[in-house]
Scaffold this motif. Structure first.
Motif, mmCIF file in Angstrom:
data_model
loop_
_atom_site.group_PDB
_atom_site.id
_atom_site.type_symbol
_atom_site.label_atom_id
_atom_site.label_comp_id
_atom_site.label_asym_id
_atom_site.label_seq_id
_atom_site.Cartn_x
_atom_site.Cartn_y
_atom_site.Cartn_z
ATOM 1 N N ALA A 75 0.848 -1.206 0.000
ATOM 2 C CA ALA A 75 0.000 0.000 0.000
ATOM 3 C C ALA A 75 0.877 1.248 0.000
ATOM 4 O O ALA A 75 0.641 2.196 -0.760
ATOM 5 N N ASP A 76 1.921 1.236 0.814
ATOM 6 C CA ASP A 76 2.811 2.399 0.904
ATOM 7 C C ASP A 76 3.447 2.705 -0.451
ATOM 8 O O ASP A 76 3.569 3.871 -0.850
ATOM 9 N N ARG A 83 1.113 10.003 -4.912
ATOM 10 C CA ARG A 83 1.410 11.384 -4.511
ATOM 11 C C ARG A 83 2.194 12.117 -5.596
ATOM 12 O O ARG A 83 2.034 13.321 -5.792
ATOM 13 N N ALA A 84 3.018 11.374 -6.311
ATOM 14 C CA ALA A 84 3.824 11.996 -7.372
ATOM 15 C C ALA A 84 2.943 12.492 -8.518
ATOM 16 O O ALA A 84 3.339 13.384 -9.278
ATOM 17 N N GLU A 85 1.733 11.964 -8.654
ATOM 18 C CA GLU A 85 0.846 12.345 -9.770
ATOM 19 C C GLU A 85 0.114 13.662 -9.534
ATOM 20 O O GLU A 85 -0.403 14.277 -10.463
ATOM 21 N N ARG A 86 -0.043 14.064 -8.268
ATOM 22 C CA ARG A 86 -0.775 15.282 -7.886
ATOM 23 C C ARG A 86 -2.193 15.344 -8.518
ATOM 24 O O ARG A 86 -2.557 16.321 -9.176
ATOM 25 N N ASP A 111 2.602 15.183 3.412
ATOM 26 C CA ASP A 111 3.904 14.827 3.998
ATOM 27 C C ASP A 111 3.766 14.536 5.484
ATOM 28 O O ASP A 111 4.713 14.125 6.132
ATOM 29 N N GLU A 112 2.588 14.814 6.033
ATOM 30 C CA GLU A 112 2.466 14.830 7.494
ATOM 31 C C GLU A 112 2.479 13.449 8.129
ATOM 32 O O GLU A 112 2.915 13.280 9.260
ATOM 33 N N TYR A 113 1.947 12.454 7.433
ATOM 34 C CA TYR A 113 1.931 11.109 8.005
ATOM 35 C C TYR A 113 1.926 10.081 6.877
ATOM 36 O O TYR A 113 1.622 10.412 5.730
ATOM 37 N N THR A 114 2.271 8.843 7.259
ATOM 38 C CA THR A 114 2.311 7.755 6.278
ATOM 39 C C THR A 114 1.294 6.698 6.698
ATOM 40 O O THR A 114 0.710 6.779 7.778
ATOM 41 N N VAL A 115 1.166 5.687 5.851
ATOM 42 C CA VAL A 115 0.236 4.601 6.185
ATOM 43 C C VAL A 115 0.712 3.865 7.442
ATOM 44 O O VAL A 115 -0.104 3.355 8.222
ATOM 45 N N PHE A 116 2.023 3.859 7.681
ATOM 46 C CA PHE A 116 2.533 3.187 8.888
ATOM 47 C C PHE A 116 2.084 3.945 10.138
ATOM 48 O O PHE A 116 1.740 3.336 11.151
ATOM 49 N N ASP A 117 2.051 5.299 10.044
ATOM 50 C CA ASP A 117 1.560 6.083 11.181
ATOM 51 C C ASP A 117 0.085 5.761 11.453
ATOM 52 O O ASP A 117 -0.362 5.728 12.598
ATOM 53 N N LEU A 118 -0.668 5.530 10.359
ATOM 54 C CA LEU A 118 -2.114 5.286 10.542
ATOM 55 C C LEU A 118 -2.394 3.962 11.237
ATOM 56 O O LEU A 118 -3.459 3.782 11.819
ATOM 57 N N LEU A 119 -1.437 3.014 11.176
ATOM 58 C CA LEU A 119 -1.635 1.755 11.911
ATOM 59 C C LEU A 119 -1.758 2.045 13.406
ATOM 60 O O LEU A 119 -2.507 1.391 14.118
ATOM 61 N N GLU A 120 -0.990 3.057 13.860
ATOM 62 C CA GLU A 120 -1.013 3.417 15.289
ATOM 63 C C GLU A 120 -2.084 4.465 15.577
ATOM 64 O O GLU A 120 -2.759 4.406 16.593
ATOM 65 N N SER A 121 -2.208 5.470 14.704
ATOM 66 C CA SER A 121 -3.134 6.587 14.944
ATOM 67 C C SER A 121 -4.010 6.807 13.717
ATOM 68 O O SER A 121 -3.815 7.771 12.968
ATOM 69 N N PRO A 122 -4.989 5.933 13.490
ATOM 70 C CA PRO A 122 -5.786 6.032 12.260
ATOM 71 C C PRO A 122 -6.532 7.353 12.138
ATOM 72 O O PRO A 122 -6.766 7.838 11.038
ATOM 73 N N GLY A 123 -6.853 7.964 13.274
ATOM 74 C CA GLY A 123 -7.654 9.198 13.254
ATOM 75 C C GLY A 123 -6.877 10.414 12.802
ATOM 76 O O GLY A 123 -7.457 11.481 12.591
ATOM 77 N N ALA A 124 -5.558 10.283 12.629
ATOM 78 C CA ALA A 124 -4.733 11.457 12.300
ATOM 79 C C ALA A 124 -5.024 11.992 10.898
ATOM 80 O O ALA A 124 -4.794 13.167 10.615
ATOM 81 N N ALA A 125 -5.541 11.137 10.025
ATOM 82 C CA ALA A 125 -5.596 11.521 8.607
ATOM 83 C C ALA A 125 -6.832 12.345 8.255
ATOM 84 O O ALA A 125 -7.904 12.149 8.808
ATOM 85 N N ARG A 126 -6.651 13.246 7.304
ATOM 86 C CA ARG A 126 -7.738 14.083 6.786
ATOM 87 C C ARG A 126 -7.823 13.902 5.281
ATOM 88 O O ARG A 126 -6.799 13.870 4.600
ATOM 89 N N LYS A 127 -9.052 13.859 4.771
ATOM 90 C CA LYS A 127 -9.175 13.657 3.319
ATOM 91 C C LYS A 127 -8.806 14.917 2.546
ATOM 92 O O LYS A 127 -9.239 16.016 2.906
#
Ligand SMILES: NC(=O)c1ccc[n+]([C@@H]2O[C@H](COP(=O)([O-])OP(=O)(O)OC[C@H]3O[C@@H](n4cnc5c(N)ncnc54)[C@H](O)[C@@H]3O)[C@@H](O)[C@H]2O)c1
Ligand SMILES: [Zn+2]
Length: 383
Positions: A75-76, A83-86, A111-127
Motif C-alpha cells: 500500500a505504501d 502522490r507523485a501524480e498530484r 507529507d504529514e503522516y504515512t500509512v505506517f503512522d495510521l496503523l497506530e493513529s488512524p484518526g490522524a488523517a484528513r481527506k
C-alpha cells in the motif's frame, strides 16, 4: 453516550449502466488516478469509465497493477506513486483490495503522516482528494465503510485502519462491471457480505440504522446469492448482490463486525486464505456459538426472510443457522482448513492471533475466551 451515527457516502448511483455517471462526477476535475488490478483490466472493465473520464476532459493516470489483499508495504508503495501524480480525483474500479488502497490514498496525499503512522493513529488523517468507488465484487462493502484492511506481515495479521474520513464521496453500483466475475470470487465475496450483515445485526454495537441496512442486506442475499453464483449471466441477481454488499458496508460503518471476522483474520494474515473464504470457514460455527446470546435477533432475521408463524424463537434461530450452513455449501466454498496447508500443530498460533483482534471481539454478543477460540478453531482443524 446514547446517540447513533450513520456515516455514509454522499452520493450513490445504482443500476446497470450506472458506470457512465463517472463522467458527470468528474466534471470540473483536472486529473484522476484510476486504480484497478490486472484481473479487472484484462476483462475489459475499464473501457467505459475511461471513455467517460476522457469525455469529461479529465487527464487520467492509470494504476492497473494494484495487489490482491495488499500488505501495508505494498500500500505504501502505491501511495508514493500516487502522490507523485498530484491528482484532484480518485477513481477505483475493483474489489475490496483496490478500493482499500484507493481510500488510503484519499487521506495520504500529504507529507504529514504515512500509512505506517495510521496503523497506530488512524484518526490522524484528513481527506484531501475526493474518491469515487466502482466495486467489481459484491462484496466487501468497502465502498461504504471507513475501513481499509492491510496485511502486516511481521504480525501475520490483517489490520483494519478505521477513519470516517476514508468513506468514499461517490459510489457507483453497476452490475455490468460484474459480468465476468469468476463464480469462485462471486461465492466468496457474497458470503463475506452475508457475514457482514449477520455480524452487524447481532453486534453489541448494533443501532437502529445498522439494523435497517443489515436486514435489508440479508433479504437481498437470501434471494440472490445462489442465482448470482450459478447463473453468471444473471445481471439482475448481481445488481441485487451489489446493493446487498453496499448495505452490508453501511451496517459495518454503523455497527462493526464481530467474532467471525476476528477469528477469520489470522487465516488471511498467516495462511493467505482469501478474505471471503476465511469468513465462510468461521461463519456458521461462530454464529452457532453465539446463538444463546442472540436467539431473539436470529429469530427476527427469520421473520424478515421467510415468515414462519408456526415456529418458536428457538426454531426460527435454528432455521437461520441452517440457512447459513446451506448457502456456504451451495456456492461450493472450500471450508476445510487442511486443504489450505493449515496443520493441527498451528492451533495455538491461530488462537493467539485471533484473540489479538480485540477491536472486533469486543463487538461480539458473547464473550469469546481463549478456550472458546481454541475450540472453534479445533473444530475446523481436527474434524
Ligand atoms: N474496507 C472494508 O471495509 C473491507 C471489508 C471486507 C474486506 N475487505 C478487504 O477486501 C479485500 C478482498 O476484496 P474482494 O473480496 O473484493 O476481492 P479482491 O479485490 O481481492 O479481488 C479478488 C480477485 O478477483 C478479481 N476480480 C475482482 N472483480 C472482478 C471482476 N468483476 N471480474 C473479474 N475479476 C475480478 C481480482 O482481479 C482479484 O484477482 C481483502 O483485503 C479484505 O480484507 C475490506
Ligand atoms: Zn469482510
Amino acid at each position: 453516550m446514547n446517540y447513533h451515527a450513520l456515516k455514509m457516502p454522499a452520493q450513490v448511483y445504482g443500476g446497470q449502466g450506472a458506470a457512465a455517471a463517472v463522467g458527470e462526477i468528474a466534471q470540473g476535475h483536472k486529473k484522476a488516478v484510476l486504480f484497478t488490478d490486472r484481473g479487472i483490466s484484462a476483462n475489459g472493465l475499464l473501457q467505459k469509465p475511461l471513455k467517460q473520464l476522457k469525455r469529461a476532459g479529465v487527464e487520467v493516470a492509470l494504476f492497473d497493477d494494484l495487489p490482491t489483499e495488499p500488505s501495508v508495504y505494498q500500500a505504501d508503495e502505491v501511495i508514493r506513486r500516487f502522490r507523485a501524480e498530484r491528482p484532484d480525483l480518485i477513481v477505483a474500479v475493483g474489489g475490496g483490495s483496490v478500493m482499500d488502497v484507493a481510500k488510503l490514498c484519499s487521506v495520504l496525499d500529504t507529507d504529514e503522516y504515512t500509512v505506517f503512522d495510521l496503523l497506530e493513529s488512524p484518526g490522524a488523517a484528513r481527506k484531501t482528494v475526493p474518491a469515487v468507488m466502482l466495486p467489481t465484487t459484491a462484496g466487501t462493502g468497502s465502498e461504504a465503510t471507513p475501513n481499509s484492511i492491510v496485511l502486516v506481515p511481521e504480525k501475520e495479521l490483517k489490520i483494519g485502519i478505521v477513519n470516517p474520513q476514508m468513506i468514499a464521496d461517490y459510489v457507483i453500483l453497476d452490475a455490468e462491471l460484474l459480468s465476468k466475475l469468476p463464480p469462485k470470487v462471486c461465492a466468496a465475496t457474497g458470503v463475506d457480505a452475508l457475514a457482514h450483515a449477520i455480524e452487524c445485526y447481532t453486534s453489541n454495537k448494533a443501532t437502529p440504522f445498522s439494523d435497517l441496512y443489515a436486514l435489508g442486506a440479508l433479504k437481498l442475499i437470501y434471494e440472490n446469492l445462489e442465482n448470482a453464483y450459478s447463473q453468471p449471466e444473471n445481471l439482475a441477481a448481481k445488481q441485487n448482490m451489489l446493493l446487498a454488499a453496499f448495505y452490508g458496508g453501511v451496517s459495518i460503518a454503523a455497527a462493526g463486525t464481530t467474532a467471525v471476522h476476528a477469528l477469520a483474520y489470522p487465516l488471511g494474515g498467516k495462511y493467505h486464505i482469501a478474505h471471503g473464504v476465511s469468513n465462510a470457514m468461521m461463519l456458521t460455527s461462530v454464529m452457532r456459538f453465539n446463538k444463546p446470546y442472540c436467539t431473539d435477533r436470529l429469530a427476527k432475521v427469520c421473520d424478515a426472510l421467510v415468515p414462519q408463524p408456526g415456529l418458536d424463537k428457538n426454531a426460527k434461530a435454528d432455521w437461520v443457522l441452517d440457512w447459513l450452513d446451506r448457502i456456504v455449501q451451495q456456492v461450493h466454498i472450500p471450508t476445510d482448513l487442511k486443504e489450505f496447508g493449515v496443520r493441527p500443530e498451528d492451533l495455538e498460533t491461530l488462537v493467539t492471533l485471533g484473540m489479538d483482534c480485540k477491536r472486533l471481539l469486543n463487538n461480539n454478543c458473547r464473550v469469546v475466551t481463549e478456550a472458546d477460540a481454541r475450540k472453534l478453531y479445533a473444530d475446523l482443524l481436527l474434524n
